[in-house]
Design a protein around this motif. Structure first.
Motif: not given
Lengths: 77, 242
Positions: B47-48, B96
């Motif tokens: 993700s960003h 994560s």
């Protein structure tokens, strides 16, 4: 989830009273092999000594799932 | 003083002095609060993120996944830790972050963090310090994983958790909460659950710790630290100008 017990003999008997939850008998056997490797690595870190080592894996009903054995002795012993 | 109940302020104030203006700036970061259940992904790999996540209550872990459901927990985060401060600079997450317990987190937009760093270079250095300490903890974990015996590794982890929790006021009389399962502990120390469980039993049998449910008490800190060869220098728990 099934519970398995990993009892160890290494000169004295070390009973596993807590157990580990694993999905299947096959997973318990794989886990036993990995754990045995880790335990032998720690034994080696404590320095060389001759050993006769074994691990018995049993399920909650007391049925034996597998047995692992290892021995280390100086040549000539 | 302002923010004495803010775990991030407690963690930073242990390592340097904070002015009341700096404390007020950090306090503003607690404006967007989210409650997150246990076993939930806080930040996803790949993700960003456009905001960083500060833990106010609870426990989280950085996690890298392998095939067949295997994984390694590469860091534990507690109240007062930014779990993804580096996303401000790295942009894309290479791992994560998951919750180990119910968590209360503050979401701090990257724009706010950038403005803070411009306004207060000293706070900028302290944020830098927190990622540098994350790096120091990773070094300690690599050494444990590669070279210490399993019982010394587990003892090291317990000593580290105790000092970090004590810093933010979450450990008293050598007792603290640690809501991790058998499997999670094995994934932290990189061992089979079987061997990790045996090591917990061994530390108990040696009367070094008690571990009931989610509560750990260190019964003999000096002996536990000696077994672990634990040197807390890497946690930088010294108050000096930075």
């Amino acid at each position: 989830v099934p519970l398995y017990f990993f009892h160890i003999h290494d000169g004295s008997y070390r009973s596993d009273n807590v157990g580990t939850t694993l999905a299947t008998d096959h997973e318990a056997r794989t886990e036993a092999l990995i754990a045995a490797g880790e335990i032998l690595r720690d034994l080696g870190r404590a320095g060389w000594h001759g050993i006769d080592w074994s691990m018995n894996v049993v399920d909650e009903g007391g049925t034996r799932i597998c047995e692992l054995k290892f021995s280390a002795h100086c040549s000539g012993e | 003083m302002i923010g004495d109940n803010n775990p991030l302020i407690r963690a930073l104030a242990r390592r340097d002095s904070l002015s009341s203006d700096e404390r007020a700036l950090i306090e503003k970061w607690r404006s967007r609060i989210r409650e997150v259940p246990e076993d939930t992904e806080l930040v996803a790999e790949g993700s960003h993120p456009t905001e960083s996540c500060l833990i106010l209550e609870g426990f989280a872990a950085r996690c890298q996944y392998l095939d067949k459901g295997k994984r390694q927990l590469t860091a534990i985060h507690i109240a007062g830790d930014f779990v993804d401060l580096h996303s401000l600079l790295l942009k894309v997450m290479d791992h994560s972050v998951i919750t180990l317990s119910r968590c209360r987190v503050a979401l701090v937009p990257h724009g706010v963090l950038r403005a803070t760093v411009s306004e207060s270079p000293h706070l900028g250095r302290l944020l830098w310090l927190s990622t540098v300490i994350d790096g120091a903890i990773q070094r300690a974990w690599i050494t444990c994983m590669g070279r210490r015996s399993a019982h010394a590794h587990l003892a090291h982890l317990i000593c580290e958790l105790y000092l970090r929790l004590e810093t933010v006021g979450l450990a008293k009389e050598y007792t603290f909460e640690f809501p991790a399962t058998q499997t999670e502990i094995a994934d932290m120390v990189g061992l089979s659950a079987v061997h990790a469980n045996r090591m917990v039993q061994e530390l108990r049998a040696r009367h070094l710790i008690t571990w009931r449910g989610t509560t750990i008490t260190i019964r003999q800190y000096a002996k536990l630290a000696e077994l672990a060869q634990f040197d807390p220098t890497y946690l930088n728990l010294v108050n000096e100008p930075r």
